[in-house]
Write a protein that holds these residues in place. Structure first.
Motif: not given
Length: 117
Positions: A58-65
């Motif tokens: 989830i944190d990785k997806n937030k970072f990419i977004k």
């Protein structure tokens, strides 16, 4: 009684070893020794591992977004800056403006603003 508190804190409340040791004022090594003796240890370890994995995803997806959004903002800024530079060059070529350059520069004068009438 202390062992029961440690086990319930770890397996039921899902506290970390450090949190349990601070709460009960005992060493973390003792807490680890007690929880490893329980038969549920492997299952709890896998449960916590899965939770961490999901949190990282989830944190990785937030970072990419966020990175994508920041790139979009930067690209928009660069486009507007290029338009501004182009307009500045057109306006500074000569002391008199062509009709087309004047219309581009002062476009708002040719549009009807219904709120101002």
């Amino acid at each position: 009684m202390l062992k029961e508190k440690i086990i319930s804190s770890y397996y039921i409340k899902h506290l970390k070893v450090k949190e349990i040791s601070e709460k009960l004022s005992i060493s973390s090594a003792y807490v680890t020794k007690i929880i490893k003796q329980d038969s549920r240890y492997a299952q709890e370890k896998q449960y916590r591992k899965d939770i961490s994995k999901n949190k990282r995803r989830i944190d990785k997806n937030k970072f990419i977004k966020n990175k994508r959004d920041n790139k979009r903002i930067e690209d928009n800024y660069q486009a507007i800056k290029a338009q501004h530079d182009q307009a500045s060059r057109e306006l500074s070529k000569s002391k008199s403006l062509s009709n087309e350059s004047f219309r581009k520069w002062n476009y708002s004068a040719y549009t009807y603003n219904s709120s101002k009438r």
